[in-house]
Design an enzyme around this catalytic site. Structure first.
Site, PDB file in Angstrom:
ATOM      1  N   LYS A  67      -4.001 -17.710  -2.567  1.00  0.00           N
ATOM      2  CA  LYS A  67      -3.888 -17.319  -0.999  1.00  0.00           C
ATOM      3  C   LYS A  67      -4.120 -18.257  -0.292  1.00  0.00           C
ATOM      4  CE  LYS A  67      -5.855 -12.443  -2.159  1.00  0.00           C
ATOM      5  NZ  LYS A  67      -6.687 -11.408  -1.643  1.00  0.00           N
TER       6      LYS A  67
ATOM      7  N   TYR B  82       1.822  -5.335  -0.702  1.00  0.00           N
ATOM      8  CA  TYR B  82       0.331  -4.714  -0.406  1.00  0.00           C
ATOM      9  C   TYR B  82       0.472  -3.355  -0.001  1.00  0.00           C
ATOM     10  CZ  TYR B  82      -2.872  -9.002  -1.083  1.00  0.00           C
ATOM     11  OH  TYR B  82      -3.619  -9.856  -1.798  1.00  0.00           O
TER      12      TYR B  82
ATOM     13  N   GLU C  60       5.027  -6.785  -9.335  1.00  0.00           N
ATOM     14  CA  GLU C  60       4.631  -8.065  -8.493  1.00  0.00           C
ATOM     15  C   GLU C  60       5.577  -9.125  -8.999  1.00  0.00           C
ATOM     16  OE1 GLU C  60       0.296  -8.184  -8.577  1.00  0.00           O
ATOM     17  OE2 GLU C  60       0.234  -6.429  -7.187  1.00  0.00           O
TER      18      GLU C  60
HETATM   19  P1  RTP Z   1      -5.777  -8.509  -4.531  1.00  0.00           P
HETATM   20  O1  RTP Z   1      -4.919  -7.368  -4.508  1.00  0.00           O
HETATM   21  O2  RTP Z   1      -5.676  -9.302  -3.275  1.00  0.00           O
HETATM   22  O3  RTP Z   1      -5.863  -9.459  -5.915  1.00  0.00           O
HETATM   23  O4  RTP Z   1      -7.616  -8.117  -4.525  1.00  0.00           O
HETATM   24  P2  RTP Z   1      -8.108  -6.804  -5.259  1.00  0.00           P
HETATM   25  O5  RTP Z   1      -7.228  -6.180  -6.152  1.00  0.00           O
HETATM   26  O6  RTP Z   1      -9.548  -7.546  -5.772  1.00  0.00           O
HETATM   27  O7  RTP Z   1      -8.643  -5.779  -4.098  1.00  0.00           O
HETATM   28  P3  RTP Z   1      -7.936  -4.752  -3.385  1.00  0.00           P
HETATM   29  O8  RTP Z   1      -8.453  -3.547  -3.389  1.00  0.00           O
HETATM   30  O9  RTP Z   1      -6.261  -4.761  -4.049  1.00  0.00           O
HETATM   31  O10 RTP Z   1      -7.468  -5.306  -2.081  1.00  0.00           O
HETATM   32  C1  RTP Z   1      -6.636  -6.281  -1.358  1.00  0.00           C
HETATM   33  C2  RTP Z   1      -7.151  -7.354  -0.584  1.00  0.00           C
HETATM   34  O11 RTP Z   1      -7.628  -6.631   0.486  1.00  0.00           O
HETATM   35  C3  RTP Z   1      -8.574  -7.373   1.155  1.00  0.00           C
HETATM   36  N1  RTP Z   1      -9.576  -6.418   1.484  1.00  0.00           N
HETATM   37  N2  RTP Z   1     -10.270  -6.306   2.613  1.00  0.00           N
HETATM   38  N3  RTP Z   1     -11.809  -5.511   4.604  1.00  0.00           N
HETATM   39  C4  RTP Z   1     -11.984  -4.715   3.580  1.00  0.00           C
HETATM   40  O12 RTP Z   1     -12.933  -3.991   3.514  1.00  0.00           O
HETATM   41  C5  RTP Z   1     -11.150  -5.284   2.455  1.00  0.00           C
HETATM   42  N4  RTP Z   1     -10.963  -4.580   1.304  1.00  0.00           N
HETATM   43  C6  RTP Z   1     -10.248  -5.552   0.815  1.00  0.00           C
HETATM   44  C7  RTP Z   1      -9.328  -8.253   0.420  1.00  0.00           C
HETATM   45  O13 RTP Z   1      -8.728  -9.678   0.484  1.00  0.00           O
HETATM   46  C8  RTP Z   1      -8.550  -7.724  -0.975  1.00  0.00           C
HETATM   47  O14 RTP Z   1      -8.148  -9.043  -2.093  1.00  0.00           O
HETATM   48 MG    MG Z   2      -5.185  -5.420  -5.691  1.00  0.00          MG
END
Ligand code: RTP
Ligand code: MG
Length: 148
Positions: A9, A49, A126
């Site tokens: 990122k 996203y 993706e």
């Molecule tokens: P990613 O998709 O980026 O690989 O991350 P991930 O699967 O571990 O998590 P995901 O639930 O898909 O969330 C995507 C991204 O959103 C941001 N986020 N911010 N402020 C918040 O509470 C929050 N929750 C998630 C994070 O940067 C996460 O990587």
């Molecule tokens: Mg994710």
């Protein structure tokens, strides 16, 4: 062979962590089959996203991921999707254990260094979004041949 989409990122790029991150997946034994440094257009970020579009942090997430260049990659190997997620660590770096990428380098959830596909369906989607079936290279590794 299974493939996954991984992306350093904007925070990881700014902090010069591309090499560290690529190195971890190389040393693990996975194979890099596609990579590019790119600036994500807003529409691509929103689509990538899309599952989070109703979440309160969606706007921030899109702003962040489009705020600077990312390093988009496709990696290949046995169970690479799940293993890469383990190597990345928990979404929130405060919960990510030491030894994982987010555990070693991240501090807050909004700047968690790396993205990785979370399922075979996401990986296919993706890889299609970012590489559109182009720019992937299939090759055999033959170490002795390249040392001598
Ligand atoms: P990613 O998709 O980026 O690989 O991350 P991930 O699967 O571990 O998590 P995901 O639930 O898909 O969330 C995507 C991204 O959103 C941001 N986020 N911010 N402020 C918040 O509470 C929050 N929750 C998630 C994070 O940067 C996460 O990587
Ligand atoms: Mg994710």
């Amino acid at each position: 062979m299974e493939k996954t989409f991984l992306m350093v990122k904007p925070d990881g790029v700014q902090r010069n962590l591309i090499g560290e991150i690529v190195s971890r997946f190389e040393r693990k034994g996975f194979q890099l089959v596609g990579a590019k440094l790119m600036q994500i257009p807003t529409e691509l970020a929103q689509e990538h996203y899309g599952e989070h579009k109703e979440r309160p942090f969606f706007g921030e997430l899109v702003d962040f991921i489009t705020s600077g260049p990312v390093f988009a990659m496709v990696w290949q190997g046995e169970n690479v999707i799940a293993t890469a997620r383990q190597m990345m660590g928990a979404t929130n770096p405060k919960d990510a254990i030491t030894g994982t990428i987010r555990g070693d380098f991240g501090v807050i959830v909004g700047k968690n260094i790396i993205h990785g596909s979370d399922s075979p369906e996401s990986a296919e989607r993706e890889i299609g979004l970012f590489f559109k079936g182009e720019g992937l290279v299939e090759y055999k590794r033959d170490v002795d041949n390249w040392i001598y």
